[in-house]
Design a protein around this motif. Structure first.
Motif, PDB file in Angstrom:
ATOM      1  N   VAL A 144      -7.099  10.526   6.788  1.00 40.93           N
ATOM      2  CA  VAL A 144      -6.936   9.097   6.496  1.00 40.93           C
ATOM      3  C   VAL A 144      -8.254   8.521   5.990  1.00 40.93           C
TER       4      VAL A 144
ATOM      5  N   LEU B 237      -8.143   6.615   2.519  1.00 40.16           N
ATOM      6  CA  LEU B 237      -8.143   5.150   2.581  1.00 40.16           C
ATOM      7  C   LEU B 237      -8.791   4.494   1.352  1.00 40.16           C
TER       8      LEU B 237
ATOM      9  N   TRP C 269      -6.661   3.822  -1.651  1.00 45.60           N
ATOM     10  CA  TRP C 269      -5.684   2.730  -1.566  1.00 45.60           C
ATOM     11  C   TRP C 269      -6.303   1.422  -2.021  1.00 45.60           C
ATOM     12  N   THR C 270      -7.599   1.323  -1.852  1.00 49.19           N
ATOM     13  CA  THR C 270      -8.279   0.079  -2.201  1.00 49.19           C
ATOM     14  C   THR C 270      -8.346  -0.041  -3.716  1.00 49.19           C
TER      15      THR C 270
ATOM     16  N   VAL D 270      -5.767  -4.333   1.946  1.00 43.48           N
ATOM     17  CA  VAL D 270      -5.314  -2.984   1.644  1.00 43.48           C
ATOM     18  C   VAL D 270      -5.512  -2.060   2.837  1.00 43.48           C
ATOM     19  N   SER D 271      -6.637  -2.199   3.521  1.00 43.37           N
ATOM     20  CA  SER D 271      -6.866  -1.360   4.696  1.00 43.37           C
ATOM     21  C   SER D 271      -5.771  -1.607   5.722  1.00 43.37           C
TER      22      SER D 271
ATOM     23  N   ALA E 288      -2.680  -2.650   5.129  1.00 39.09           N
ATOM     24  CA  ALA E 288      -1.428  -2.039   4.666  1.00 39.09           C
ATOM     25  C   ALA E 288      -1.468  -0.525   4.851  1.00 39.09           C
ATOM     26  N   ALA E 289      -2.607   0.071   4.515  1.00 36.74           N
ATOM     27  CA  ALA E 289      -2.730   1.523   4.644  1.00 36.74           C
ATOM     28  C   ALA E 289      -2.609   1.936   6.106  1.00 36.74           C
TER      29      ALA E 289
ATOM     30  N   SER F 292       0.986   1.699   7.229  1.00 34.22           N
ATOM     31  CA  SER F 292       1.759   2.798   6.654  1.00 34.22           C
ATOM     32  C   SER F 292       1.492   4.107   7.402  1.00 34.22           C
ATOM     33  N   TRP F 293       0.225   4.365   7.657  1.00 35.79           N
ATOM     34  CA  TRP F 293      -0.153   5.590   8.353  1.00 35.79           C
ATOM     35  C   TRP F 293       0.419   5.604   9.766  1.00 35.79           C
TER      36      TRP F 293
END
Lengths: 308, 279
Positions: free
Chosen positions: A128, A132, A135-136, B250-251, B253-254, B257-258
């Motif tokens: 992760v 990560l 994703w940004t 975004v963090s 959302a990520a 999701s994870w």
């Protein structure tokens, strides 16, 4: 089909057949219409003349006096071949993407290796952590480097303060910055496939080799590296292919010396409004990328077959 | 082999992670800088965040982007579920190879090519059949659904492949129609993958600059387009503040999701699914 069946159709069967066709049809038609056919149109417009009109290109087909004339104008391609700018942009793109991929591999492989060797309870968290950033927002991540690499940016200030350099280094707007950007943006795409390949590696092979007296380094080159080949191929293609067509990195981090085809296409389209030339550029780019894309698809299919 | 703590690969991993996170960390810190000059630290301040919300153009762009992201993520999940079902449950059908390559190609296809080809498609359509009349939200939506579907299909596909097919067969043997089986058995089982796929598409759509720039019309400016035009002029504290907010969202959302995927199956596949890369 006999008559009685025709007269009283099996609605249930008909409905399931209808459902089947819908499930096949909708995604298929969508992708056909909005992914495949557009390429045919790009091909078509790459043979058109540039015109000052809306839309700014001529039509290939002319129907007059009961005669259908099809005019294929090859001028755009000849124009591309004649102007050394475009040729060097293609070579520049491939060169930058190639070395960018190598740098990614050089950093990404050890990272993936360390992750696959890490204790089991850590692996998920490490994965992760690597993913990560991807994703940004891409734009934001590239922008972050603009602040760091500027002449009076953080890196130069740090180096000046440490006394390594007397004058700020020009890093932003050079190819060095482009390489940094590519490695930074695409590193996760390299690490992931290699990691997932390495983590499946059968440890007993390595143990057997070591029991038979093979040195660790030799073990790595004779067993681990060949067995992670599919991961390396997939990762390299995931970096190389988008990097060839990269637009944002050369525009924000690169300088005048950075000739990349994505940037040229963008300028040709938005600044010069020359749609036919932009289309011809895209077609040639697609041809350049055809073999890497096929290698990628092949590696993916093989990976999927191995799993099932 | 696992014993060595300071092996070459572990050190590279450490530096690699630092390399990935340090730039964003610096960005976040400098967004709280009081000074207009980005390089000089002049004390803690949140004034740039205030200016952010007063920027009408920016707020409009955020709203446009969010609308497009929500609608394209939802559509891409529906289309991706169909495509994944098609690839995993229907065996061989005519055009299967064509379909599976069309689905995976957008993963690696450069954005400029996708953007240009879609734009030329829309222009040709509107000159020949008069639709779409204008380029705007609709055309951006179509473009985003198209490339997001590639990702959602892969995320959902990998989950569908792992699912025990005998449960579906049992339901059908007991008389459930295929549609009912889909809604009662299949969809609930793969729901964590649906959530991850949605969030992934959402962030991809929110982030897209190149494709949107090609297919957008006047009056449909998305957030990345605004950011790009201001970033080209140089580094500014306001963009730093905006970047910090984006990184934060975004963090989040990520992470969600994870977490969802991890709760569903506690193994590492969860993290791959997050990326839409099923390797």
């Amino acid at each position: 089909m006999n008559l009685s069946k025709l007269l009283s159709p099996d609605w249930r069967e008909w409905r399931s057949e209808f459902g089947r066709r819908t499930v096949i049809g909708i995604p298929f038609i969508w992708m056909l219409l909005f992914f495949l056919i557009p390429f045919v149109i790009v091909l078509k417009i790459s043979f058109a003349y540039t015109e000052i009109a809306i839309p700014p290109y001529s039509s290939l087909f002319e129907y007059a006096d009961e005669a259908l004339t099809i005019v294929l104008h090859l001028g755009n391609y000849i124009w591309l071949a004649d102007d050394p700018l475009y040729l060097s942009a293609y070579f520049g793109s491939v060169e930058i993407a190639f070395f960018g991929t190598l740098f990614c591999l050089a950093v990404g492989y050890p990272m993936a290796y360390a992750m696959a060797r890490a204790p089991k309870q850590w692996q998920s968290a490490l994965l992760v952590a690597v993913l990560l950033p991807s994703w940004t927002s891409f734009l934001i991540r590239i922008y972050a480097w603009m602040g760091i690499l500027r002449n009076n940016g953080l890196l130069n200030n740090l180096l000046l303060w440490m006394g390594v350099i007397d004058q700020p280094l020009q890093i932003l707007n050079t190819n060095v910055a482009v390489y940094i950007g590519i490695v930074y943006a695409y590193l996760p795409f390299m690490v992931l496939p290699i990691y997932s390949n390495l983590v499946k590696l059968d440890n007993s092979l390595l143990e057997a080799a070591q029991d038979l007296g093979t040195r660790p380094l030799e073990c790595f080159f004779k067993i681990t590296l060949p067995l992670s080949r599919n991961g390396i191929i997939a990762g390299s293609m995931l970096v190389f292919i988008p990097a060839v067509g990269e637009v944002v990195i050369p525009q924000l981090l690169g300088g005048p010396e950075t000739l990349m085809i994505g940037k040229i296409l963008w300028q040709e389209f938005f600044n010069n409004r020359d749609w036919p030339v932009a289309s011809a550029l895209a077609i040639v780019m697609l041809l350049v990328l055809l073999i890497p894309i096929m290698i990628f698809n092949h590696a993916r299919l093989r990976e999927m077959e191995e799993r099932s | 082999m696992t014993g060595k703590k300071y092996s070459f690969s572990n050190i590279v991993l450490g530096f690699g992670l630092m390399f990935l996170y340090l730039p964003m960390f610096i960005l976040v810190i400098y967004s709280f800088n009081a000074s207009r000059l980005v390089t000089v630290w002049a004390g803690f301040s949140i004034r740039w965040y205030g200016e952010l919300f007063r920027d009408r153009q920016l707020v409009d762009a955020v709203i446009t982007s969010l609308e497009i992201a929500v609608s394209s993520a939802t559509s891409a999940v529906i289309l991706g579920t169909m495509a994944a079902y098609l690839l995993n449950r229907y065996g061989r059908f005519r055009g299967r190879t064509l379909f599976s390559s069309m689905i995976t190609a957008p993963l690696v296809m450069p954005d400029v090519i996708i953007g240009l080809s879609l734009l030329l498609m829309f222009v040709s359509l509107s000159t020949s059949i008069g639709w779409p009349e204008d380029r705007g939200m609709l055309t951006i939506w179509i473009a985003h659904v198209t490339f997001c579907t590639a990702y959602t299909t892969i995320v959902i596909s990998s989950r569908l492949r792992e699912m025990d097919i005998s449960i579906e067969e049992a339901a059908m043997d007991l008389g459930a129609s295929p549609l009912k089986t889909l809604f009662v058995i299949t969809l609930p089982t793969i729901s964590p993958a649906l959530v991850s796929a949605w969030l992934l598409s959402f962030t991809l759509s929110l982030d897209d600059l190149v494709i949107s720039s090609f297919v957008a019309g006047p009056g449909s400016t998305t957030l990345p387009m605004v950011v790009f035009s201001s970033v080209r002029l140089g580094v500014s504290p306001k963009v730093n503040a905006l970047a910090t907010l984006i990184i934060f969202c975004v963090s989040l959302a990520a992470f969600v999701s994870w977490w969802m995927a991890r709760r569903a199956d506690r193994n590492q596949r969860a993290a791959y699914q997050m990326m839409g890369r099923d390797q």
